[in-house]
Design a protein around this motif. Sequence first.
Motif, short mmCIF file in Angstrom:
data_model
loop_
_atom_site.label_atom_id
_atom_site.label_comp_id
_atom_site.label_asym_id
_atom_site.label_seq_id
_atom_site.Cartn_x
_atom_site.Cartn_y
_atom_site.Cartn_z
N LEU A 1 -2.62 1.21 -9.94
CA LEU A 1 -4.00 0.97 -9.51
C LEU A 1 -4.88 2.21 -9.58
O LEU A 1 -6.10 2.09 -9.74
N LYS A 2 -4.31 3.40 -9.45
CA LYS A 2 -5.09 4.62 -9.36
C LYS A 2 -6.12 4.78 -10.49
O LYS A 2 -7.29 5.05 -10.22
N PRO A 3 -5.75 4.56 -11.76
CA PRO A 3 -6.75 4.72 -12.83
C PRO A 3 -7.90 3.73 -12.72
O PRO A 3 -9.00 3.98 -13.20
N ARG B 1 0.66 2.05 -6.52
CA ARG B 1 -0.41 3.05 -6.45
C ARG B 1 -0.67 3.68 -7.81
O ARG B 1 -1.81 3.86 -8.21
N ASP B 2 0.41 4.01 -8.55
CA ASP B 2 0.26 4.61 -9.87
C ASP B 2 -0.47 3.67 -10.83
O ASP B 2 -1.26 4.09 -11.66
N PHE C 1 -9.52 2.97 -10.11
CA PHE C 1 -10.46 3.36 -9.08
C PHE C 1 -11.04 4.76 -9.29
O PHE C 1 -11.76 5.25 -8.45
N GLN C 2 -10.72 5.38 -10.40
CA GLN C 2 -11.27 6.70 -10.67
C GLN C 2 -12.70 6.57 -11.19
O GLN C 2 -12.99 5.71 -12.01
N ASP D 1 0.79 -1.22 0.00
CA ASP D 1 0.00 0.00 0.00
C ASP D 1 0.83 1.28 0.00
O ASP D 1 0.34 2.33 -0.37
#
Length: 87
Positions: free
Chosen positions: A80-82, A77-78, A84-85, A71
């Motif tokens: 997974l970020k798209p 994070r980079d 969850f948008q 985490d």
Amino acid sequence: MTAASIQNSIRLSRRGNYAFDYHAPILIVVANRKGYPNAVADSACALQNMMLEAESLGIGSCWINQLHWLDENASIRDFLKPLFQTE
């Protein structure tokens, strides 16, 4: 699996040579509050219930237990970020 091997998997995935998600049509990430003492148990129960329901509907599932210790990793994070948008 080490953080370095996960990062390598992400690099290969971006090039189209590897799919850590097994080309699943849906990715579910279960998360909980940082520092919550029952986070692992509560999350495991939620995942098990989802997998049991999927089985009852004739849908396959696969628990990939890799993200809970990544985490704080910026590259993860980079990646997974798209996913969850919301729009």
